[in-house]
Motif scaffolding. Structure first.
Motif, PDB file in Angstrom:
ATOM      1  N   ILE A 102      -0.429-124.208 119.843  1.00  0.00           N
ATOM      2  CA  ILE A 102       0.603-123.178 119.713  1.00  0.00           C
ATOM      3  C   ILE A 102       1.638-123.598 118.674  1.00  0.00           C
ATOM      4  O   ILE A 102       2.045-122.805 117.809  1.00  0.00           O
ATOM      5  CB  ILE A 102       1.270-122.912 121.080  1.00  0.00           C
ATOM      6  N   LEU A 103       2.049-124.865 118.730  1.00  0.00           N
ATOM      7  CA  LEU A 103       3.078-125.343 117.805  1.00  0.00           C
ATOM      8  C   LEU A 103       2.567-125.351 116.367  1.00  0.00           C
ATOM      9  O   LEU A 103       3.328-125.038 115.434  1.00  0.00           O
ATOM     10  CB  LEU A 103       3.536-126.744 118.216  1.00  0.00           C
ATOM     11  N   GLU A 104       1.294-125.685 116.180  1.00  0.00           N
ATOM     12  CA  GLU A 104       0.746-125.668 114.816  1.00  0.00           C
ATOM     13  C   GLU A 104       0.712-124.249 114.261  1.00  0.00           C
ATOM     14  O   GLU A 104       1.029-124.021 113.084  1.00  0.00           O
ATOM     15  CB  GLU A 104      -0.658-126.281 114.813  1.00  0.00           C
ATOM     16  N   VAL A 105       0.322-123.288 115.092  1.00  0.00           N
ATOM     17  CA  VAL A 105       0.267-121.903 114.625  1.00  0.00           C
ATOM     18  C   VAL A 105       1.673-121.394 114.311  1.00  0.00           C
ATOM     19  O   VAL A 105       1.898-120.733 113.293  1.00  0.00           O
ATOM     20  CB  VAL A 105      -0.435-121.007 115.657  1.00  0.00           C
ATOM     21  N   LEU A 106       2.638-121.698 115.179  1.00  0.00           N
ATOM     22  CA  LEU A 106       4.015-121.271 114.925  1.00  0.00           C
ATOM     23  C   LEU A 106       4.529-121.850 113.611  1.00  0.00           C
ATOM     24  O   LEU A 106       5.216-121.169 112.840  1.00  0.00           O
ATOM     25  CB  LEU A 106       4.928-121.682 116.087  1.00  0.00           C
ATOM     26  N   ASP A 107       4.205-123.114 113.362  1.00  0.00           N
ATOM     27  CA  ASP A 107       4.668-123.755 112.135  1.00  0.00           C
ATOM     28  C   ASP A 107       4.052-123.077 110.908  1.00  0.00           C
ATOM     29  O   ASP A 107       4.741-122.854 109.897  1.00  0.00           O
ATOM     30  CB  ASP A 107       4.304-125.237 112.170  1.00  0.00           C
ATOM     31  N   ALA A 108       2.763-122.764 110.979  1.00  0.00           N
ATOM     32  CA  ALA A 108       2.106-122.094 109.856  1.00  0.00           C
ATOM     33  C   ALA A 108       2.683-120.698 109.636  1.00  0.00           C
ATOM     34  O   ALA A 108       2.750-120.213 108.502  1.00  0.00           O
ATOM     35  CB  ALA A 108       0.605-122.016 110.101  1.00  0.00           C
ATOM     36  N   LEU A 109       3.106-120.058 110.712  1.00  0.00           N
ATOM     37  CA  LEU A 109       3.720-118.736 110.600  1.00  0.00           C
ATOM     38  C   LEU A 109       5.140-118.810 110.045  1.00  0.00           C
ATOM     39  O   LEU A 109       5.614-117.872 109.407  1.00  0.00           O
ATOM     40  CB  LEU A 109       3.754-118.056 111.974  1.00  0.00           C
ATOM     41  N   GLY A 110       5.827-119.915 110.324  1.00  0.00           N
ATOM     42  CA  GLY A 110       7.228-120.038 109.919  1.00  0.00           C
ATOM     43  C   GLY A 110       8.199-119.608 110.996  1.00  0.00           C
ATOM     44  O   GLY A 110       9.357-119.265 110.704  1.00  0.00           O
ATOM     45  N   ARG A 281      -3.139-122.308 105.659  1.00  0.00           N
ATOM     46  CA  ARG A 281      -3.246-123.124 106.875  1.00  0.00           C
ATOM     47  C   ARG A 281      -3.440-122.240 108.100  1.00  0.00           C
ATOM     48  O   ARG A 281      -4.231-122.557 108.995  1.00  0.00           O
ATOM     49  CB  ARG A 281      -1.990-123.984 107.034  1.00  0.00           C
ATOM     50  N   LEU A 282      -2.725-121.121 108.155  1.00  0.00           N
ATOM     51  CA  LEU A 282      -2.877-120.213 109.285  1.00  0.00           C
ATOM     52  C   LEU A 282      -4.312-119.706 109.364  1.00  0.00           C
ATOM     53  O   LEU A 282      -4.901-119.646 110.455  1.00  0.00           O
ATOM     54  CB  LEU A 282      -1.906-119.037 109.164  1.00  0.00           C
ATOM     55  N   LEU A 283      -4.892-119.345 108.230  1.00  0.00           N
ATOM     56  CA  LEU A 283      -6.276-118.870 108.212  1.00  0.00           C
ATOM     57  C   LEU A 283      -7.222-119.953 108.710  1.00  0.00           C
ATOM     58  O   LEU A 283      -8.145-119.685 109.498  1.00  0.00           O
ATOM     59  CB  LEU A 283      -6.655-118.447 106.791  1.00  0.00           C
ATOM     60  N   GLU A 284      -6.981-121.198 108.278  1.00  0.00           N
ATOM     61  CA  GLU A 284      -7.841-122.309 108.714  1.00  0.00           C
ATOM     62  C   GLU A 284      -7.735-122.523 110.222  1.00  0.00           C
ATOM     63  O   GLU A 284      -8.755-122.720 110.906  1.00  0.00           O
ATOM     64  CB  GLU A 284      -7.444-123.577 107.952  1.00  0.00           C
ATOM     65  N   LEU A 285      -6.508-122.474 110.759  1.00  0.00           N
ATOM     66  CA  LEU A 285      -6.325-122.649 112.206  1.00  0.00           C
ATOM     67  C   LEU A 285      -6.967-121.505 112.972  1.00  0.00           C
ATOM     68  O   LEU A 285      -7.598-121.719 114.020  1.00  0.00           O
ATOM     69  CB  LEU A 285      -4.829-122.724 112.530  1.00  0.00           C
ATOM     70  N   ALA A 286      -6.801-120.290 112.475  1.00  0.00           N
ATOM     71  CA  ALA A 286      -7.367-119.119 113.150  1.00  0.00           C
ATOM     72  C   ALA A 286      -8.885-119.217 113.213  1.00  0.00           C
ATOM     73  O   ALA A 286      -9.502-118.884 114.249  1.00  0.00           O
ATOM     74  CB  ALA A 286      -6.941-117.844 112.428  1.00  0.00           C
ATOM     75  N   GLN A 287      -9.495-119.691 112.139  1.00  0.00           N
ATOM     76  CA  GLN A 287     -10.951-119.829 112.127  1.00  0.00           C
ATOM     77  C   GLN A 287     -11.409-120.990 113.003  1.00  0.00           C
ATOM     78  O   GLN A 287     -12.385-120.877 113.746  1.00  0.00           O
ATOM     79  CB  GLN A 287     -11.431-120.025 110.683  1.00  0.00           C
ATOM     80  N   ARG A 288     -10.677-122.112 112.923  1.00  0.00           N
ATOM     81  CA  ARG A 288     -11.080-123.297 113.694  1.00  0.00           C
ATOM     82  C   ARG A 288     -11.011-123.043 115.191  1.00  0.00           C
ATOM     83  O   ARG A 288     -11.870-123.497 115.955  1.00  0.00           O
ATOM     84  CB  ARG A 288     -10.187-124.482 113.319  1.00  0.00           C
ATOM     85  N   TRP A 289      -9.985-122.305 115.615  1.00  0.00           N
ATOM     86  CA  TRP A 289      -9.760-122.126 117.051  1.00  0.00           C
ATOM     87  C   TRP A 289     -10.127-120.729 117.565  1.00  0.00           C
ATOM     88  O   TRP A 289      -9.772-120.370 118.679  1.00  0.00           O
ATOM     89  CB  TRP A 289      -8.289-122.426 117.376  1.00  0.00           C
ATOM     90  N   LEU A 291      -9.081-117.720 116.733  1.00  0.00           N
ATOM     91  CA  LEU A 291      -7.858-116.969 117.035  1.00  0.00           C
ATOM     92  C   LEU A 291      -7.588-115.875 116.003  1.00  0.00           C
ATOM     93  O   LEU A 291      -6.454-115.411 115.868  1.00  0.00           O
ATOM     94  CB  LEU A 291      -6.655-117.925 117.064  1.00  0.00           C
ATOM     95  N   ALA A 292      -8.635-115.462 115.298  1.00  0.00           N
ATOM     96  CA  ALA A 292      -8.427-114.523 114.200  1.00  0.00           C
ATOM     97  C   ALA A 292      -7.744-113.240 114.661  1.00  0.00           C
ATOM     98  O   ALA A 292      -6.807-112.752 114.021  1.00  0.00           O
ATOM     99  CB  ALA A 292      -9.766-114.200 113.527  1.00  0.00           C
ATOM    100  N   GLY A 293      -8.185-112.671 115.766  1.00  0.00           N
ATOM    101  CA  GLY A 293      -7.610-111.413 116.243  1.00  0.00           C
ATOM    102  C   GLY A 293      -6.145-111.551 116.608  1.00  0.00           C
ATOM    103  O   GLY A 293      -5.310-110.727 116.196  1.00  0.00           O
ATOM    104  N   SER A 294      -5.805-112.589 117.360  1.00  0.00           N
ATOM    105  CA  SER A 294      -4.421-112.779 117.783  1.00  0.00           C
ATOM    106  C   SER A 294      -3.508-113.084 116.603  1.00  0.00           C
ATOM    107  O   SER A 294      -2.387-112.570 116.516  1.00  0.00           O
ATOM    108  CB  SER A 294      -4.328-113.912 118.814  1.00  0.00           C
ATOM    109  N   CYS A 295      -3.983-113.921 115.681  1.00  0.00           N
ATOM    110  CA  CYS A 295      -3.171-114.231 114.499  1.00  0.00           C
ATOM    111  C   CYS A 295      -2.962-112.976 113.649  1.00  0.00           C
ATOM    112  O   CYS A 295      -1.858-112.742 113.146  1.00  0.00           O
ATOM    113  CB  CYS A 295      -3.827-115.326 113.673  1.00  0.00           C
ATOM    114  N   ARG A 296      -4.007-112.184 113.496  1.00  0.00           N
ATOM    115  CA  ARG A 296      -3.874-110.965 112.695  1.00  0.00           C
ATOM    116  C   ARG A 296      -2.875-109.996 113.340  1.00  0.00           C
ATOM    117  O   ARG A 296      -2.043-109.392 112.646  1.00  0.00           O
ATOM    118  CB  ARG A 296      -5.228-110.290 112.531  1.00  0.00           C
ATOM    119  N   ARG A 297      -2.938-109.859 114.652  1.00  0.00           N
ATOM    120  CA  ARG A 297      -2.010-108.947 115.332  1.00  0.00           C
ATOM    121  C   ARG A 297      -0.568-109.400 115.157  1.00  0.00           C
ATOM    122  O   ARG A 297       0.336-108.578 114.948  1.00  0.00           O
ATOM    123  CB  ARG A 297      -2.374-108.843 116.825  1.00  0.00           C
ATOM    124  N   LEU A 298      -0.339-110.702 115.230  1.00  0.00           N
ATOM    125  CA  LEU A 298       1.025-111.199 115.069  1.00  0.00           C
ATOM    126  C   LEU A 298       1.489-111.078 113.618  1.00  0.00           C
ATOM    127  O   LEU A 298       2.635-110.666 113.354  1.00  0.00           O
ATOM    128  CB  LEU A 298       1.136-112.646 115.554  1.00  0.00           C
TER     129      LEU A 298
END
Length: 307
Positions: A102-110, A281-289, A291-298
């Motif tokens: 969660i913290l890595e995704v938040l950081d990539a989002l800003g 980085r966000l794209l890489e995390l979304a693919q690795r985990w 989480l593409a749908g959730s990241c795209r929605r956010l």
């Protein structure tokens, strides 16, 4: 001058625990089978909050110390039932690895996420609510945070007891309607009533209605304790005896329940990003985990018109 758009202060542990238990692990896993149900649910909650509350700013608060020593010193029973045999908090084995995600995704989002050594997320939220320009909206399923509600600042609690889709938007009137006390007396009320989920025993025989009635009559714990020493104060003998027996507990419990408002925090830029701080980085995390749908929605929610 108050900001026209609110700042959302997110009680991150409250939301990711809710997400973890609300989404089956089988429904959200990485390609190698690692559960990401808490991550997915947390991100989807943020997306819905951004869409529906239209904030201009956001900060996620973290638990750097879920059971601070200074609270335990005052009240040893504080959260004692939640201590694991090997020490630390009882947390599901498959939830703990998801928090760094969660913290890595938040950081990539800003989106800033902040905690403080020796303090709980509640204390971080209390400090931010007191220091950030309003309007402030605190998002949590923790009843203790009703004490932060302040119509003058203004600070509201978006209580997620029924889920993010059914937020209870609480001002002081709502707190009074729910508990019979003003928000600034909620800590005294909680100390009297007790809270088994936090290891607060309360005063034996004093429930919500009696606690609210006492606060209404005497103004708060200080007034109640002063009245105990006044034979003309009109206490029923049984109630006087119960309160008298709980004096030592009542001397410390409010300090345990009250959230800190002076936590040392780093300088933060709470401005909500309209695009990811690090899209690659966000794209890489979304693919690795997965989480593409959730990241795209956010990301779509962040890019939306919040004017």
């Amino acid at each position: 001058m108050a900001h026209r758009q609110p700042i959302l202060l997110i009680d991150s542990p409250s939301l990711y625990f809710r997400a973890y238990f609300g989404i089956p692990e089988s429904a959200a896993k990485t390609g190698d089978g690692q559960p990401v149900n808490a991550v997915r649910g947390f991100l989807d909650m943020l997306a819905q909050l951004v869409r529906t509350r239209r904030p201009g700013r956001m900060i996620c608060a973290l638990d750097h110390d879920w059971r601070p020593a200074w609270r335990v010193e005052l009240l040893p029973s504080y959260k004692a039932h939640r201590v694991a045999p090997e020490g630390g908090e009882v947390v599901p084995d498959t939830l703990s690895p998801q928090v760094p995600m969660i913290l890595e995704v938040l950081d990539a989002l800003g989106i800033p996420a902040v905690g403080a050594t020796g303090y709980e997320a509640d204390d971080v939220l209390g400090t931010l609510a007191a220091t950030q320009p309003g309007p402030v909206e605190v998002v949590s399923g923790d009843r203790d945070l009703f004490q932060l509600v302040d119509d003058a600042h203004p600070v509201r609690l978006l209580y997620v007891g029924r889920g993010v889709a059914k937020l209870d938007d609480c001002d002081d009137t709502a707190v009074r309607a729910r508990y019979g006390v003003p928000a600034d007396r909620y800590a005294d009320f909680a100390a009297l009533r007790g809270d088994p989920s936090d290891g607060l025993p309360g005063v034996a025989g004093v429930g919500e209605k009696t606690a609210a009635r006492l606060i209404d009559r005497y103004g708060g714990l200080d007034g109640i304790l002063a009245a105990l020493d006044d034979p003309r104060s009109g206490f029923a003998p049984g109630l006087r005896a119960k309160l008298d027996a709980a004096r030592d507990y009542l001397a410390v419990a409010p300090k345990v329940v009250r959230v800190a408002t002076d936590v040392p925090l780093p300088e933060l830029d709470p401005a909500l990003p309209t695009s990811p701080a690090d899209p690659d980085r966000l794209l890489e995390l979304a693919q690795r985990w997965n989480l593409a749908g959730s990241c795209r929605r956010l990301v779509d929610a962040l890019a939306g018109d919040r004017s």
